[in-house]
Design an enzyme around this catalytic site. Sequence first.
Site, PDB file in Angstrom:
ATOM      1  CE1 TYR A 133       0.185   2.023   4.218  1.00  0.00           C
ATOM      2  CE2 TYR A 133       0.844  -0.266   4.524  1.00  0.00           C
ATOM      3  CZ  TYR A 133       0.793   1.045   4.983  1.00  0.00           C
ATOM      4  OH  TYR A 133       1.359   1.375   6.189  1.00  0.00           O
ATOM      5  CB  CYS A 134       1.442   4.065  -1.715  1.00  0.00           C
ATOM      6  SG  CYS A 134       0.173   4.281  -2.974  1.00  0.00           S
ATOM      7  NE  ARG A 135      -1.283  11.132  -1.091  1.00  0.00           N
ATOM      8  CZ  ARG A 135      -2.478  11.453  -1.619  1.00  0.00           C
ATOM      9  NH1 ARG A 135      -3.551  11.448  -0.868  1.00  0.00           N
ATOM     10  NH2 ARG A 135      -2.585  11.765  -2.888  1.00  0.00           N
ATOM     11  CB  ILE A 169      -2.826   4.634   4.104  1.00  0.00           C
ATOM     12  CG1 ILE A 169      -3.146   4.311   5.564  1.00  0.00           C
ATOM     13  CG2 ILE A 169      -2.395   6.085   3.878  1.00  0.00           C
ATOM     14  CD1 ILE A 169      -1.945   4.331   6.480  1.00  0.00           C
TER      15      ILE A 169
END
Length: 135
Positions: free
Chosen positions: A98-100, A126
């Site tokens: 995952y990332c932003r 996220i």
Amino acid sequence: MQARRKTNIFLSLLSLLFCLSVPACAQNSPSQAAYRRITPTEAKAIMDEKENCVILDVRTPAEYAEGHIPGAILLPDYEIAERAESVLSDKSQCILVYCRSGRRSEKAARTLVEMGYTNVLDFGGIIDWTYDVEK
């Protein structure tokens, strides 16, 4: 003579079609990894069910410090190619990325698959995560 030529052309085309279809079949075989996107809800269920699943945060160290999923390992997307094999030694292990927002996680997940990792799941950003976050 003309019938023989048509037969040769037909067989040549058939052979060409066969040659072109074999790589396509190989790409879809279950033994070969492919990029896969799942929902945050699916990722949470996997986290709850599997003990040996790596949660991989590919954001920057500053973003990670602001808040991350509990137990997540930080490996920024710009370091994946250089450091993945030392941080993620088991290429068959479940890796949830995952990332932003999902852009970097997709890129990182695709890079991992290209590097030979076989169980990589991208669950986006996220910002869509409705579960616990730690600082």
